[in-house]
Scaffold this motif. Structure first.
Motif, short mmCIF file in Angstrom:
data_model
loop_
_atom_site.label_atom_id
_atom_site.label_comp_id
_atom_site.label_asym_id
_atom_site.label_seq_id
_atom_site.Cartn_x
_atom_site.Cartn_y
_atom_site.Cartn_z
N ALA A 1 41.03 -26.98 94.70
CA ALA A 1 40.49 -25.68 94.29
C ALA A 1 41.21 -24.54 94.99
CB ALA A 1 38.99 -25.62 94.57
N PHE A 2 41.50 -24.70 96.28
CA PHE A 2 42.19 -23.64 97.04
C PHE A 2 43.64 -23.51 96.59
CE2 PHE A 2 44.51 -22.03 100.77
CZ PHE A 2 43.86 -20.82 100.93
N ILE A 3 44.33 -24.63 96.45
CA ILE A 3 45.74 -24.60 96.03
C ILE A 3 45.86 -24.01 94.63
CG2 ILE A 3 47.69 -26.09 95.37
CD1 ILE A 3 46.79 -27.96 97.69
N SER A 4 44.91 -24.32 93.76
CA SER A 4 44.93 -23.82 92.38
C SER A 4 44.40 -22.40 92.25
CB SER A 4 44.11 -24.75 91.49
OG SER A 4 44.65 -26.06 91.50
N LYS A 5 43.98 -21.84 93.39
CA LYS A 5 43.44 -20.48 93.45
C LYS A 5 42.15 -20.31 92.65
CE LYS A 5 47.84 -18.55 94.63
NZ LYS A 5 48.82 -17.52 94.49
N TRP A 6 41.37 -21.40 92.59
CA TRP A 6 40.04 -21.31 91.99
C TRP A 6 39.07 -20.67 92.98
CZ3 TRP A 6 40.11 -27.16 90.49
CH2 TRP A 6 41.02 -27.35 89.44
N VAL A 7 39.37 -20.82 94.28
CA VAL A 7 38.57 -20.19 95.34
C VAL A 7 39.52 -19.58 96.36
CG1 VAL A 7 36.58 -21.74 95.16
CG2 VAL A 7 38.40 -22.30 96.73
N THR A 8 39.04 -18.52 97.01
CA THR A 8 39.81 -17.90 98.08
C THR A 8 39.35 -18.50 99.41
OG1 THR A 8 38.19 -16.15 98.44
CG2 THR A 8 39.92 -15.72 96.79
N ALA A 9 40.05 -18.18 100.49
CA ALA A 9 39.64 -18.65 101.81
C ALA A 9 38.26 -18.11 102.16
CB ALA A 9 40.67 -18.23 102.86
N VAL A 10 37.98 -16.89 101.76
CA VAL A 10 36.66 -16.29 102.02
C VAL A 10 35.57 -17.06 101.27
CG1 VAL A 10 35.25 -14.21 101.73
CG2 VAL A 10 37.62 -14.02 102.50
N GLN A 11 35.83 -17.37 100.02
CA GLN A 11 34.85 -18.12 99.23
C GLN A 11 34.68 -19.54 99.75
OE1 GLN A 11 36.92 -17.44 95.55
NE2 GLN A 11 35.37 -15.99 94.82
N LEU A 12 35.75 -20.14 100.24
CA LEU A 12 35.70 -21.51 100.75
C LEU A 12 34.82 -21.62 101.99
CD1 LEU A 12 36.74 -24.37 100.30
CD2 LEU A 12 38.73 -23.79 101.70
N ARG A 13 34.66 -20.52 102.71
CA ARG A 13 33.81 -20.53 103.92
C ARG A 13 32.39 -20.99 103.58
NH1 ARG A 13 35.04 -17.86 108.33
NH2 ARG A 13 32.94 -17.08 108.63
N ILE A 14 31.94 -20.75 102.37
CA ILE A 14 30.58 -21.13 101.97
C ILE A 14 30.42 -22.65 101.95
CG2 ILE A 14 28.93 -21.04 100.04
CD1 ILE A 14 30.24 -18.32 99.31
N ALA A 15 31.51 -23.39 101.77
CA ALA A 15 31.45 -24.85 101.69
C ALA A 15 31.52 -25.52 103.06
CB ALA A 15 32.58 -25.36 100.80
N VAL A 16 31.66 -24.74 104.13
CA VAL A 16 31.81 -25.32 105.47
C VAL A 16 30.43 -25.62 106.07
CG1 VAL A 16 32.70 -24.96 107.80
CG2 VAL A 16 33.99 -24.13 105.84
N LYS A 17 30.29 -26.83 106.60
CA LYS A 17 29.04 -27.26 107.23
C LYS A 17 28.93 -26.64 108.61
CE LYS A 17 27.78 -31.45 106.58
NZ LYS A 17 27.64 -32.91 106.59
N THR A 18 27.86 -25.89 108.85
CA THR A 18 27.58 -25.26 110.14
C THR A 18 26.08 -25.40 110.43
OG1 THR A 18 27.11 -23.11 109.15
CG2 THR A 18 29.40 -23.52 109.77
N GLN A 19 25.66 -24.91 111.59
CA GLN A 19 24.22 -24.91 111.88
C GLN A 19 23.47 -24.07 110.87
OE1 GLN A 19 24.06 -23.82 116.11
NE2 GLN A 19 22.75 -25.61 116.34
N ALA A 20 24.04 -22.95 110.49
CA ALA A 20 23.39 -22.06 109.53
C ALA A 20 23.47 -22.61 108.10
CB ALA A 20 24.03 -20.67 109.57
#
Length: 51
Positions: free
Chosen positions: A7-26
């Protein structure tokens, strides 16, 4: 992680949008780790509290 990498390589999502998919405490339902985020984007992952 393969989906998010494609998705990132194909520019379906940006780095900013990809942050939503990261597992964190929040965001315990994320799909990738901060390390995988860095591998995909070549940028360090920082939480809002760190930024």
């Amino acid at each position: 992680m393969d989906f998010w990498k494609i998705a990132f390589i194909s520019k379906w999502v940006t780095a900013v949008q990809l942050r939503i998919a990261v597992k964190t405490q929040a965001n315990p339902f994320g799909e990738i780790t901060p390390e995988q985020y860095k591998e995909i984007t070549k940028q360090d992952f920082e939480t809002q509290a760190e930024a």
